[in-house]
Write a protein that holds these residues in place. Structure first.
Motif, PDB file in Angstrom:
ATOM      1  N   ASP A   1       0.824  -1.295   0.048  1.00 27.59           N
ATOM      2  CA  ASP A   1      -0.186  -0.073   0.129  1.00 27.59           C
ATOM      3  C   ASP A   1       0.792   1.248  -0.060  1.00 27.59           C
ATOM      4  OD1 ASP A   1       0.890  -0.745   2.359  1.00 27.59           O
ATOM      5  OD2 ASP A   1      -0.699   0.504   3.515  1.00 27.59           O
ATOM      6  N   LEU A   2       1.925   1.147   0.659  1.00 27.12           N
ATOM      7  CA  LEU A   2       2.890   2.180   0.482  1.00 27.12           C
ATOM      8  C   LEU A   2       3.721   2.492  -0.929  1.00 27.12           C
ATOM      9  CD1 LEU A   2       4.604   1.906   4.028  1.00 27.12           C
ATOM     10  CD2 LEU A   2       2.604   3.526   3.567  1.00 27.12           C
ATOM     11  N   LEU A   3       3.654   1.467  -1.414  1.00 25.79           N
ATOM     12  CA  LEU A   3       4.450   1.645  -3.072  1.00 25.79           C
ATOM     13  C   LEU A   3       3.383   2.199  -3.903  1.00 25.79           C
ATOM     14  CD1 LEU A   3       6.587  -1.518  -2.935  1.00 25.79           C
ATOM     15  CD2 LEU A   3       7.185   0.706  -3.129  1.00 25.79           C
ATOM     16  N   LEU A   4       2.127   1.777  -3.878  1.00 25.63           N
ATOM     17  CA  LEU A   4       0.841   1.979  -4.919  1.00 25.63           C
ATOM     18  C   LEU A   4       0.553   3.405  -4.467  1.00 25.63           C
ATOM     19  CD1 LEU A   4      -0.725  -1.431  -5.092  1.00 25.63           C
ATOM     20  CD2 LEU A   4       0.289  -0.347  -6.927  1.00 25.63           C
ATOM     21  N   ALA A   5      -0.317   4.091  -5.381  1.00 25.37           N
ATOM     22  CA  ALA A   5      -0.700   5.324  -5.278  1.00 25.37           C
ATOM     23  C   ALA A   5      -1.962   5.428  -4.356  1.00 25.37           C
ATOM     24  CB  ALA A   5      -0.976   5.887  -6.837  1.00 25.37           C
ATOM     25  N   THR A   6      -2.027   6.613  -3.548  1.00 23.20           N
ATOM     26  CA  THR A   6      -3.221   6.950  -3.142  1.00 23.20           C
ATOM     27  C   THR A   6      -4.160   7.499  -4.186  1.00 23.20           C
ATOM     28  OG1 THR A   6      -2.344   9.392  -2.803  1.00 23.20           O
ATOM     29  CG2 THR A   6      -1.793   7.714  -1.399  1.00 23.20           C
ATOM     30  N   GLU A   7      -5.359   7.647  -3.465  1.00 23.76           N
ATOM     31  CA  GLU A   7      -6.463   8.218  -4.114  1.00 23.76           C
ATOM     32  C   GLU A   7      -6.194   9.592  -4.820  1.00 23.76           C
ATOM     33  OE1 GLU A   7     -10.547   7.805  -6.154  1.00 23.76           O
ATOM     34  OE2 GLU A   7      -8.960   6.316  -5.232  1.00 23.76           O
ATOM     35  N   GLU A   8      -5.835  10.400  -4.088  1.00 24.23           N
ATOM     36  CA  GLU A   8      -5.234  11.688  -4.281  1.00 24.23           C
ATOM     37  C   GLU A   8      -4.302  11.611  -5.614  1.00 24.23           C
ATOM     38  OE1 GLU A   8      -3.733  16.080  -2.683  1.00 24.23           O
ATOM     39  OE2 GLU A   8      -3.969  14.014  -1.351  1.00 24.23           O
ATOM     40  N   GLU A   9      -3.340  10.714  -5.380  1.00 28.91           N
ATOM     41  CA  GLU A   9      -2.395  10.490  -6.417  1.00 28.91           C
ATOM     42  C   GLU A   9      -2.927  10.039  -7.532  1.00 28.91           C
ATOM     43  OE1 GLU A   9       1.760  10.015  -3.732  1.00 28.91           O
ATOM     44  OE2 GLU A   9       0.569   8.233  -4.395  1.00 28.91           O
ATOM     45  N   LEU A  10      -3.912   9.396  -7.716  1.00 26.43           N
ATOM     46  CA  LEU A  10      -4.486   8.533  -8.818  1.00 26.43           C
ATOM     47  C   LEU A  10      -5.291   9.738  -9.749  1.00 26.43           C
ATOM     48  CD1 LEU A  10      -5.965   5.181  -7.363  1.00 26.43           C
ATOM     49  CD2 LEU A  10      -3.731   5.514  -9.300  1.00 26.43           C
ATOM     50  N   ARG A  11      -5.952  10.464  -8.757  1.00 28.05           N
ATOM     51  CA  ARG A  11      -6.778  11.757  -9.569  1.00 28.05           C
ATOM     52  C   ARG A  11      -6.057  12.922  -9.681  1.00 28.05           C
ATOM     53  NH1 ARG A  11     -12.403   9.613 -10.003  1.00 28.05           N
ATOM     54  NH2 ARG A  11     -12.488   8.008  -8.472  1.00 28.05           N
ATOM     55  N   GLY A  12      -4.702  12.779  -9.860  1.00 31.13           N
ATOM     56  CA  GLY A  12      -3.931  14.170 -10.021  1.00 31.13           C
ATOM     57  C   GLY A  12      -4.230  14.617 -11.356  1.00 31.13           C
ATOM     58  N   ARG A  13      -4.549  14.096 -12.383  1.00 24.00           N
ATOM     59  CA  ARG A  13      -5.045  14.626 -13.647  1.00 24.00           C
ATOM     60  C   ARG A  13      -6.209  14.022 -14.328  1.00 24.00           C
ATOM     61  NH1 ARG A  13      -1.810  14.230 -18.207  1.00 24.00           N
ATOM     62  NH2 ARG A  13      -0.493  12.248 -17.849  1.00 24.00           N
ATOM     63  N   ILE A  14      -6.969  13.428 -13.514  1.00 25.23           N
ATOM     64  CA  ILE A  14      -8.326  13.129 -13.918  1.00 25.23           C
ATOM     65  C   ILE A  14      -9.314  13.482 -12.545  1.00 25.23           C
ATOM     66  CG2 ILE A  14      -7.743  11.062 -15.036  1.00 25.23           C
ATOM     67  CD1 ILE A  14      -8.786   9.508 -12.881  1.00 25.23           C
ATOM     68  N   PRO A  15     -10.731  14.019 -13.103  1.00 25.36           N
ATOM     69  CA  PRO A  15     -11.786  14.228 -12.091  1.00 25.36           C
ATOM     70  C   PRO A  15     -11.939  13.242 -11.061  1.00 25.36           C
ATOM     71  CG  PRO A  15     -12.405  14.710 -14.488  1.00 25.36           C
ATOM     72  CD  PRO A  15     -11.306  13.719 -14.639  1.00 25.36           C
ATOM     73  N   PHE A  16     -12.054  13.849  -9.912  1.00 24.03           N
ATOM     74  CA  PHE A  16     -12.526  13.244  -8.764  1.00 24.03           C
ATOM     75  C   PHE A  16     -13.799  12.764  -8.738  1.00 24.03           C
ATOM     76  CE2 PHE A  16      -8.777  14.896  -6.693  1.00 24.03           C
ATOM     77  CZ  PHE A  16      -8.355  13.992  -5.625  1.00 24.03           C
ATOM     78  N   ASP A  17     -14.646  13.203  -9.587  1.00 21.63           N
ATOM     79  CA  ASP A  17     -16.051  12.667  -9.513  1.00 21.63           C
ATOM     80  C   ASP A  17     -16.311  11.564 -10.650  1.00 21.63           C
ATOM     81  OD1 ASP A  17     -15.795  14.268 -11.505  1.00 21.63           O
ATOM     82  OD2 ASP A  17     -17.872  15.025 -11.396  1.00 21.63           O
ATOM     83  N   VAL A  18     -15.444  11.134 -11.322  1.00 17.85           N
ATOM     84  CA  VAL A  18     -15.578  10.044 -12.405  1.00 17.85           C
ATOM     85  C   VAL A  18     -15.388   8.853 -11.659  1.00 17.85           C
ATOM     86  CG1 VAL A  18     -13.265  10.265 -13.285  1.00 17.85           C
ATOM     87  CG2 VAL A  18     -15.176   9.210 -14.726  1.00 17.85           C
TER      88      VAL A  18
END
Length: 207
Positions: free
Chosen positions: A131-148
């Motif tokens: 879990d520390l190596l993989l991306a957080t939700e905030e990181e995953l949404r860095g370039r895509i909308p949070f509501d999709v």
């Protein structure tokens, strides 16, 4: 309406520009990966994480490969901000084979033998600290909308080698495109065995 053909075309263009998902990258020893698919009535996005060790840069990076018709910044593929550093003191670790390491602010003990390849040490982190190596939700949404909404997440899949085939011609990415276009995860019904585990890519990182 989201069009399958447009999704596959974006994948092909990214591959032509060398910014598509590639587990055979000669600069990175693979450690782990994960795929995230997002969809709503008009939008789609795909984020693929490839975690690897680059011995030249002395870095462990989670590289986010970001695609979609709703990007909030940048172009499909990966950009400088998509390279997420994971181990803060890796230069010291590489030089002295010391433990513990500092993984995103947390001290993690790993067993390291003198002279052991660093990538082997790093791969032993996975069972307990993935879990520390993989991306957080905030990181995953860095370039895509949070509501999709996320409609599919894959921990493993069959990753093609694109030497003589385009992504639009492969079973894996044609199925993923159908999920992205419809929002139906049931469209992903692969017949090929998964191969994203690092052991399937012995030539990666060897340049």
């Amino acid at each position: 309406m989201v069009d399958v053909g447009a999704i596959l075309e974006q994948f092909d263009v990214a591959a032509d520009e060398a910014v598509f998902v590639d587990l055979e990258n000669g600069y990175y020893y693979p450690i782990d990966s994960r795929l995230h698919a997002y969809h709503d009535a008009t939008r789609w996005a795909l984020v693929v994480e490839l975690i690897g060790y680059n011995p030249r840069a002395r870095a462990v990076l989670d590289v986010l490969h970001v695609f979609g018709n709703c990007l909030t910044s940048g172009e499909p593929g990966f950009e400088n901000g998509d390279f997420l550093s994971r181990i803060e003191d890796l230069e010291e670790v590489v030089a002295e084979q010391v433990t513990p390491i500092v993984l995103r602010g947390r001290r993690v003990s790993v067993a390291a033998k003198p002279g052991e390849p660093m990538v082997d040490v790093l791969r032993r982190i996975l069972p307990t600290h993935r879990d520390l190596l993989l991306a957080t939700e905030e990181e995953l949404r860095g370039r895509i909308p949070f509501d999709v909404p996320q409609v599919l997440r894959l921990e493993e899949w069959h990753q093609p080698v694109f030497d003589d085939v385009r992504s639009s011609e492969t079973e894996t990415y044609r199925l993923i495109a159908q999920v992205l276009a419809t929002g139906d995860p049931g469209r992903y019904r692969p017949t090929l065995p998964p191969n994203t585990h690092w052991s399937h890519w012995p030539d990666s990182g060897t340049l």
